[in-house]
Design a protein around this motif. Structure first.
Motif, short mmCIF file in Angstrom:
data_model
loop_
_atom_site.label_atom_id
_atom_site.label_comp_id
_atom_site.label_asym_id
_atom_site.label_seq_id
_atom_site.Cartn_x
_atom_site.Cartn_y
_atom_site.Cartn_z
N MET A 1 0.85 -1.18 0.00
CA MET A 1 0.00 0.00 0.00
C MET A 1 0.90 1.24 0.00
N LYS A 2 0.53 2.22 -0.82
CA LYS A 2 1.32 3.45 -0.94
C LYS A 2 0.72 4.57 -0.09
N ILE A 3 1.58 5.48 0.31
CA ILE A 3 1.13 6.65 1.07
C ILE A 3 0.26 7.52 0.17
N SER A 4 -0.96 7.75 0.63
CA SER A 4 -1.89 8.62 -0.08
C SER A 4 -2.90 9.16 0.94
N ARG A 5 -3.78 10.00 0.48
CA ARG A 5 -4.74 10.68 1.35
C ARG A 5 -5.49 9.71 2.27
N ASN A 6 -5.58 10.09 3.54
CA ASN A 6 -6.30 9.36 4.59
C ASN A 6 -5.69 8.02 4.96
N LYS A 7 -4.45 7.76 4.56
CA LYS A 7 -3.75 6.56 5.02
C LYS A 7 -3.07 6.88 6.35
N ILE A 37 -2.09 10.77 10.02
CA ILE A 37 -2.96 10.45 8.91
C ILE A 37 -2.62 11.41 7.78
N PHE A 38 -2.23 10.84 6.66
CA PHE A 38 -1.73 11.61 5.53
C PHE A 38 -2.85 12.46 4.91
N GLY A 39 -2.52 13.71 4.62
CA GLY A 39 -3.43 14.58 3.89
C GLY A 39 -4.50 15.26 4.71
N THR A 40 -4.33 15.30 6.03
CA THR A 40 -5.35 15.92 6.89
C THR A 40 -4.94 17.31 7.36
N GLY A 41 -3.85 17.83 6.83
CA GLY A 41 -3.45 19.20 7.16
C GLY A 41 -2.69 19.33 8.46
N ARG A 42 -2.26 18.23 9.04
CA ARG A 42 -1.53 18.28 10.32
C ARG A 42 -0.02 18.38 10.15
N MET A 43 0.46 18.11 8.94
CA MET A 43 1.89 18.07 8.69
C MET A 43 2.27 19.19 7.73
N LEU A 44 3.55 19.50 7.66
CA LEU A 44 4.01 20.44 6.65
C LEU A 44 3.62 19.89 5.28
N GLN A 45 3.07 20.75 4.45
CA GLN A 45 2.59 20.31 3.14
C GLN A 45 3.71 19.67 2.31
N MET A 46 4.88 20.30 2.27
CA MET A 46 5.97 19.75 1.46
C MET A 46 6.56 18.48 2.06
N PHE A 47 6.48 18.32 3.37
CA PHE A 47 6.89 17.06 4.01
C PHE A 47 6.03 15.94 3.46
N GLU A 48 4.72 16.15 3.43
CA GLU A 48 3.82 15.13 2.90
C GLU A 48 4.06 14.89 1.41
N GLU A 49 4.26 15.96 0.64
CA GLU A 49 4.48 15.79 -0.79
C GLU A 49 5.70 14.92 -1.07
N LYS A 50 6.73 15.05 -0.26
CA LYS A 50 7.95 14.25 -0.45
C LYS A 50 7.71 12.78 -0.10
N GLU A 149 -4.77 1.60 6.03
CA GLU A 149 -6.00 2.38 6.08
C GLU A 149 -6.17 2.94 7.49
N ALA A 150 -6.57 4.18 7.60
CA ALA A 150 -6.86 4.77 8.91
C ALA A 150 -8.20 4.22 9.39
N SER A 151 -8.28 3.92 10.68
CA SER A 151 -9.54 3.43 11.25
C SER A 151 -10.52 4.59 11.39
N GLU A 152 -11.77 4.25 11.59
CA GLU A 152 -12.79 5.28 11.77
C GLU A 152 -12.49 6.12 13.00
N SER A 153 -12.06 5.48 14.08
CA SER A 153 -11.77 6.24 15.31
C SER A 153 -10.56 7.16 15.12
N GLU A 154 -9.57 6.71 14.34
CA GLU A 154 -8.41 7.57 14.06
C GLU A 154 -8.83 8.78 13.23
N MET A 155 -9.69 8.57 12.26
CA MET A 155 -10.19 9.68 11.45
C MET A 155 -11.02 10.64 12.29
N MET A 156 -11.83 10.12 13.19
CA MET A 156 -12.65 10.96 14.06
C MET A 156 -11.77 11.81 14.98
#
Length: 196
Positions: A1-7, A37-50, A149-156
């Motif tokens: 599985m690759k790093i992508s949104r909501n993983k 959780i990738f893509g949720t705005g908690r990390m530096l944007q460019m950190f995630e892009e890399k 995959e992020a769990s429902e509780s992790e997403m919440m």
């Protein structure tokens, strides 16, 4: 599985200044990796892009320029504040406003921010509200430990607004000291890492 949104992503890394062999300012060891959780705005944007597209077991090494990280040092972020603002029950906690301390504060709009005490005199406290790594290029090297995959509780928990992680907040020990995301100094979230 690759790093992508909501993983749900787990990485360990070393963050350095002044090159890939430079001073270590943060390290997330194997036994206490960064989880987010990738893509949720908690990390530096460019950190995630890399990291996007990497998978479990992949190694990474990249540089973020200061513009991609915490920006340049803003001279206007160094301000003098009347000392009486730090009064509680008519007394000033001198230990709180000691030079070098990071103090959680709130601006007039209710935004939380952290300031480093630069100077204290009889009437004022001079504070720096720049991120501790403002003006620095950041050099990351590490590996992806898990992608799932992020769990429902992790997403919440993310939607519920828990305290975000920090990035290289400058302690050199992995202890977070100055997260923009919500007065997280020594952040209480239990997960340090890149993304104040």
């Amino acid at each position: 599985m690759k790093i992508s949104r909501n993983k749900f992503v787990t990485v360990s890394y070393v963050l350095r200044l002044k090159g890939f062999e430079g001073e270590i300012v943060e390290e997330t060891p194997e036994e206490k990796p960064l989880e987010f959780i990738f893509g949720t705005g908690r990390m530096l944007q460019m950190f995630e892009e890399k990291l996007e597209g990497l998978k479990t077991g992949d190694n990474f090494s990249f540089k973020l320029t200061s513009d991609e990280a915490y920006g340049d040092i803003n001279p206007e972020a160094k301000v003098e504040i009347p000392k009486n603002i730090f009064e509680v029950d008519g007394k000033i906690d001198e230990k709180l406003i000691k030079v070098g301390n990071i103090v959680p504060m709130q601006d007039a709009q209710g935004n939380r921010l952290n300031g480093i005490v630069l100077d204290v005199n009889d009437e004022n406290v001079t504070m720096d509200f720049n991120h501790p790594l403002a003006g620095d290029d950041l050099y990351f090297a590490g590996s992806v430990k898990e992608v799932r995959e992020a769990s429902e509780s992790e997403m919440m928990a993310v939607v519920g607004g828990g305290c975000g992680s920090g990035c290289g907040c400058g302690s050199g020990s992995g202890e977070q000291v100055g997260c923009e995301s919500g007065s997280c100094g020594s952040d209480g979230s239990g997960s340090g890492g890149c993304g104040c």
